[in-house]
Design a protein around this motif. Structure first.
Motif, PDB file in Angstrom:
ATOM      1  N   VAL A 112       0.841  -1.192   0.000  1.00  0.00           N
ATOM      2  CA  VAL A 112       0.000   0.000   0.000  1.00  0.00           C
ATOM      3  C   VAL A 112       0.877   1.243   0.000  1.00  0.00           C
ATOM      4  O   VAL A 112       1.865   1.319   0.721  1.00  0.00           O
ATOM      5  CB  VAL A 112      -0.928   0.015   1.237  1.00  0.00           C
ATOM      6  CG1 VAL A 112      -1.781   1.277   1.260  1.00  0.00           C
ATOM      7  CG2 VAL A 112      -1.804  -1.224   1.277  1.00  0.00           C
ATOM      8  N   GLY A 113       0.492   2.198  -0.827  1.00  0.00           N
ATOM      9  CA  GLY A 113       1.219   3.462  -0.906  1.00  0.00           C
ATOM     10  C   GLY A 113       0.841   4.193  -2.182  1.00  0.00           C
ATOM     11  O   GLY A 113       0.062   3.684  -2.987  1.00  0.00           O
ATOM     12  N   GLU A 165       0.015  10.923   5.775  1.00  0.00           N
ATOM     13  CA  GLU A 165      -0.165  11.541   7.090  1.00  0.00           C
ATOM     14  C   GLU A 165      -0.816  10.598   8.100  1.00  0.00           C
ATOM     15  O   GLU A 165      -0.465  10.592   9.279  1.00  0.00           O
ATOM     16  CB  GLU A 165      -1.029  12.800   6.924  1.00  0.00           C
ATOM     17  CG  GLU A 165      -1.235  13.577   8.198  1.00  0.00           C
ATOM     18  CD  GLU A 165      -2.122  14.789   7.973  1.00  0.00           C
ATOM     19  OE1 GLU A 165      -2.942  15.064   8.871  1.00  0.00           O
ATOM     20  OE2 GLU A 165      -2.007  15.448   6.928  1.00  0.00           O
ATOM     21  N   LYS A 166      -1.754   9.768   7.630  1.00  0.00           N
ATOM     22  CA  LYS A 166      -2.546   8.955   8.553  1.00  0.00           C
ATOM     23  C   LYS A 166      -2.243   7.460   8.486  1.00  0.00           C
ATOM     24  O   LYS A 166      -2.923   6.660   9.124  1.00  0.00           O
ATOM     25  CB  LYS A 166      -4.032   9.169   8.271  1.00  0.00           C
ATOM     26  CG  LYS A 166      -4.472  10.595   8.492  1.00  0.00           C
ATOM     27  CD  LYS A 166      -5.934  10.776   8.180  1.00  0.00           C
ATOM     28  CE  LYS A 166      -6.339  12.222   8.442  1.00  0.00           C
ATOM     29  NZ  LYS A 166      -7.746  12.463   8.170  1.00  0.00           N
ATOM     30  N   ARG A 167      -1.243   7.057   7.736  1.00  0.00           N
ATOM     31  CA  ARG A 167      -1.012   5.635   7.499  1.00  0.00           C
ATOM     32  C   ARG A 167      -0.766   4.863   8.784  1.00  0.00           C
ATOM     33  O   ARG A 167      -0.174   5.350   9.741  1.00  0.00           O
ATOM     34  CB  ARG A 167       0.119   5.416   6.496  1.00  0.00           C
ATOM     35  CG  ARG A 167       1.473   5.804   6.988  1.00  0.00           C
ATOM     36  CD  ARG A 167       2.470   5.801   5.849  1.00  0.00           C
ATOM     37  NE  ARG A 167       3.713   6.360   6.323  1.00  0.00           N
ATOM     38  CZ  ARG A 167       4.874   5.774   6.197  1.00  0.00           C
ATOM     39  NH1 ARG A 167       4.968   4.629   5.572  1.00  0.00           N
ATOM     40  NH2 ARG A 167       5.951   6.333   6.676  1.00  0.00           N
ATOM     41  N   SER A 168      -1.244   3.631   8.750  1.00  0.00           N
ATOM     42  CA  SER A 168      -1.100   2.713   9.882  1.00  0.00           C
ATOM     43  C   SER A 168      -1.314   1.303   9.341  1.00  0.00           C
ATOM     44  O   SER A 168      -1.791   1.123   8.215  1.00  0.00           O
ATOM     45  CB  SER A 168      -2.141   3.020  10.963  1.00  0.00           C
ATOM     46  OG  SER A 168      -3.447   2.763  10.470  1.00  0.00           O
ATOM     47  N   ILE A 169      -0.994   0.310  10.139  1.00  0.00           N
ATOM     48  CA  ILE A 169      -1.218  -1.072   9.723  1.00  0.00           C
ATOM     49  C   ILE A 169      -2.709  -1.301   9.505  1.00  0.00           C
ATOM     50  O   ILE A 169      -3.119  -1.950   8.538  1.00  0.00           O
ATOM     51  CB  ILE A 169      -0.632  -2.065  10.750  1.00  0.00           C
ATOM     52  CG1 ILE A 169       0.896  -1.986  10.717  1.00  0.00           C
ATOM     53  CG2 ILE A 169      -1.097  -3.486  10.473  1.00  0.00           C
ATOM     54  CD1 ILE A 169       1.603  -2.813  11.757  1.00  0.00           C
ATOM     55  N   LYS A 170      -3.534  -0.741  10.392  1.00  0.00           N
ATOM     56  CA  LYS A 170      -4.991  -0.887  10.265  1.00  0.00           C
ATOM     57  C   LYS A 170      -5.471  -0.292   8.939  1.00  0.00           C
ATOM     58  O   LYS A 170      -6.276  -0.905   8.230  1.00  0.00           O
ATOM     59  CB  LYS A 170      -5.685  -0.210  11.451  1.00  0.00           C
ATOM     60  CG  LYS A 170      -7.181  -0.344  11.436  1.00  0.00           C
ATOM     61  CD  LYS A 170      -7.786   0.354  12.653  1.00  0.00           C
ATOM     62  CE  LYS A 170      -9.298   0.305  12.592  1.00  0.00           C
ATOM     63  NZ  LYS A 170      -9.912   1.010  13.728  1.00  0.00           N
ATOM     64  N   LEU A 173      -4.339  -2.539   6.005  1.00  0.00           N
ATOM     65  CA  LEU A 173      -5.174  -3.739   5.894  1.00  0.00           C
ATOM     66  C   LEU A 173      -6.533  -3.408   5.292  1.00  0.00           C
ATOM     67  O   LEU A 173      -7.043  -4.144   4.444  1.00  0.00           O
ATOM     68  CB  LEU A 173      -5.338  -4.401   7.266  1.00  0.00           C
ATOM     69  CG  LEU A 173      -4.094  -5.093   7.821  1.00  0.00           C
ATOM     70  CD1 LEU A 173      -4.324  -5.539   9.269  1.00  0.00           C
ATOM     71  CD2 LEU A 173      -3.698  -6.285   6.958  1.00  0.00           C
ATOM     72  N   LYS A 174      -7.103  -2.292   5.707  1.00  0.00           N
ATOM     73  CA  LYS A 174      -8.397  -1.862   5.173  1.00  0.00           C
ATOM     74  C   LYS A 174      -8.297  -1.625   3.661  1.00  0.00           C
ATOM     75  O   LYS A 174      -9.158  -2.061   2.898  1.00  0.00           O
ATOM     76  CB  LYS A 174      -8.849  -0.586   5.897  1.00  0.00           C
ATOM     77  CG  LYS A 174     -10.225  -0.121   5.539  1.00  0.00           C
ATOM     78  CD  LYS A 174     -10.605   1.102   6.369  1.00  0.00           C
ATOM     79  CE  LYS A 174     -11.955   1.634   5.942  1.00  0.00           C
ATOM     80  NZ  LYS A 174     -12.339   2.842   6.673  1.00  0.00           N
ATOM     81  N   ILE A 175      -7.231  -0.961   3.222  1.00  0.00           N
ATOM     82  CA  ILE A 175      -7.031  -0.697   1.788  1.00  0.00           C
ATOM     83  C   ILE A 175      -6.807  -2.003   1.027  1.00  0.00           C
ATOM     84  O   ILE A 175      -7.348  -2.195  -0.059  1.00  0.00           O
ATOM     85  CB  ILE A 175      -5.872   0.306   1.566  1.00  0.00           C
ATOM     86  CG1 ILE A 175      -6.299   1.698   2.044  1.00  0.00           C
ATOM     87  CG2 ILE A 175      -5.448   0.348   0.096  1.00  0.00           C
ATOM     88  CD1 ILE A 175      -5.178   2.729   2.094  1.00  0.00           C
ATOM     89  N   CYS A 176      -6.021  -2.931   1.604  1.00  0.00           N
ATOM     90  CA  CYS A 176      -5.783  -4.232   0.951  1.00  0.00           C
ATOM     91  C   CYS A 176      -7.090  -4.990   0.753  1.00  0.00           C
ATOM     92  O   CYS A 176      -7.366  -5.496  -0.341  1.00  0.00           O
ATOM     93  CB  CYS A 176      -4.808  -5.080   1.771  1.00  0.00           C
ATOM     94  SG  CYS A 176      -3.096  -4.537   1.661  1.00  0.00           S
ATOM     95  N   PHE A 177      -7.919  -5.060   1.800  1.00  0.00           N
ATOM     96  CA  PHE A 177      -9.185  -5.788   1.691  1.00  0.00           C
ATOM     97  C   PHE A 177     -10.150  -5.082   0.733  1.00  0.00           C
ATOM     98  O   PHE A 177     -10.871  -5.736  -0.020  1.00  0.00           O
ATOM     99  CB  PHE A 177      -9.823  -6.007   3.063  1.00  0.00           C
ATOM    100  CG  PHE A 177      -9.139  -7.075   3.861  1.00  0.00           C
ATOM    101  CD1 PHE A 177      -9.110  -8.394   3.422  1.00  0.00           C
ATOM    102  CD2 PHE A 177      -8.490  -6.764   5.047  1.00  0.00           C
ATOM    103  CE1 PHE A 177      -8.465  -9.385   4.150  1.00  0.00           C
ATOM    104  CE2 PHE A 177      -7.833  -7.739   5.783  1.00  0.00           C
ATOM    105  CZ  PHE A 177      -7.828  -9.063   5.339  1.00  0.00           C
ATOM    106  N   LYS A 178     -10.146  -3.762   0.761  1.00  0.00           N
ATOM    107  CA  LYS A 178     -11.011  -3.009  -0.155  1.00  0.00           C
ATOM    108  C   LYS A 178     -10.572  -3.246  -1.602  1.00  0.00           C
ATOM    109  O   LYS A 178     -11.400  -3.414  -2.494  1.00  0.00           O
ATOM    110  CB  LYS A 178     -10.980  -1.516   0.182  1.00  0.00           C
ATOM    111  CG  LYS A 178     -12.031  -0.721  -0.558  1.00  0.00           C
ATOM    112  CD  LYS A 178     -12.130   0.704  -0.055  1.00  0.00           C
ATOM    113  CE  LYS A 178     -13.212   1.450  -0.811  1.00  0.00           C
ATOM    114  NZ  LYS A 178     -13.310   2.854  -0.393  1.00  0.00           N
ATOM    115  N   THR A 179      -9.262  -3.295  -1.837  1.00  0.00           N
ATOM    116  CA  THR A 179      -8.728  -3.560  -3.179  1.00  0.00           C
ATOM    117  C   THR A 179      -9.195  -4.928  -3.677  1.00  0.00           C
ATOM    118  O   THR A 179      -9.667  -5.065  -4.811  1.00  0.00           O
ATOM    119  CB  THR A 179      -7.187  -3.504  -3.172  1.00  0.00           C
ATOM    120  OG1 THR A 179      -6.776  -2.210  -2.747  1.00  0.00           O
ATOM    121  CG2 THR A 179      -6.609  -3.807  -4.544  1.00  0.00           C
ATOM    122  N   ILE A 180      -9.066  -5.945  -2.835  1.00  0.00           N
ATOM    123  CA  ILE A 180      -9.492  -7.297  -3.212  1.00  0.00           C
ATOM    124  C   ILE A 180     -10.985  -7.305  -3.546  1.00  0.00           C
ATOM    125  O   ILE A 180     -11.401  -7.859  -4.564  1.00  0.00           O
ATOM    126  CB  ILE A 180      -9.168  -8.314  -2.090  1.00  0.00           C
ATOM    127  CG1 ILE A 180      -7.653  -8.470  -1.951  1.00  0.00           C
ATOM    128  CG2 ILE A 180      -9.819  -9.668  -2.367  1.00  0.00           C
ATOM    129  CD1 ILE A 180      -7.205  -9.173  -0.682  1.00  0.00           C
TER     130      ILE A 180
END
Length: 192
Positions: A112-113, A165-170, A173-180
């Protein structure tokens, strides 16, 4: 997380990549497309994709610049004549991005990035825009999961900087699942 996710993604991608490689090879030309991109802190690296365009697409791109539908350094044409028949399908489902799991394993990219930009795009960046180079580029990101094809360059920068600015593991993970979810279930996953 990137190394584990990159290896896991690469293992899951092997069968689809082999299947698509056979199909791409039938059209002639190389299976993979390697392109120089700009990553963290302006460092260049080679990004890999499954080839979805004709073999001389980079040479022909200048002939289509006036048809570009996006501004600010981005290039997109809905019915791009350089895209092959199989390329339209693999782009629709973002399967051309699968080899980028190798870029993640190598450490050039993150899961993610911000998307890595081209040199010609970087030349058009303001100092403000260059802040998106403060982190590793990603396979997916906030911009891509917020409707990338419907957003312009200013929106992309805004979302990338918001992510930084707001990145975090949470959040990752949310972006990864949304992408899938978008790739598997959206009516137009190519627009994610």
């Amino acid at each position: 997380m990137d190394i584990f996710g990159g290896l896991f993604g690469l293992i899951l991608s092997i069968i689809p990549i082999i299947f698509l490689a056979v199909r791409i090879k039938k059209d002639g030309g190389p299976v993979f497309y390697a392109q120089e991109r700009i990553g963290k802190n302006g460092k260049s690296f080679t990004m890999y994709k499954l080839r979805s365009m004709v073999t001389n697409a980079d040479d022909l791109k200048d002939t289509l610049l006036e048809k570009n539908e996006l501004h600010g350094g981005l290039f997109k044409i809905k019915e791009d004549p350089h895209v092959t028949k199989i390329g339209r399908t693999i782009r629709h489902y973002s399967l051309d991005e699968l080899p980028q799991f190798w870029n993640v394993v190598k450490g050039d990219m993150s899961l993610v990035g911000p998307r890595p930009c081209l040199k010609r795009e970087l030349a058009q960046y303001s100092e403000h825009d260059k802040q998106r180079l403060l982190v590793k580029p990603g396979i997916s990101g906030l911009w891509q999961t917020s409707g990338r094809s419907n957003l312009d360059f200013a929106d992309m920068i805004k979302l990338d900087l918001q992510y930084i600015e707001k990145r975090s593991i949470k959040m990752d993970l949310k972006i990864c699942f949304k992408t899938i979810g978008i790739v598997l279930f959206s009516e137009d996953p190519g627009a994610y």
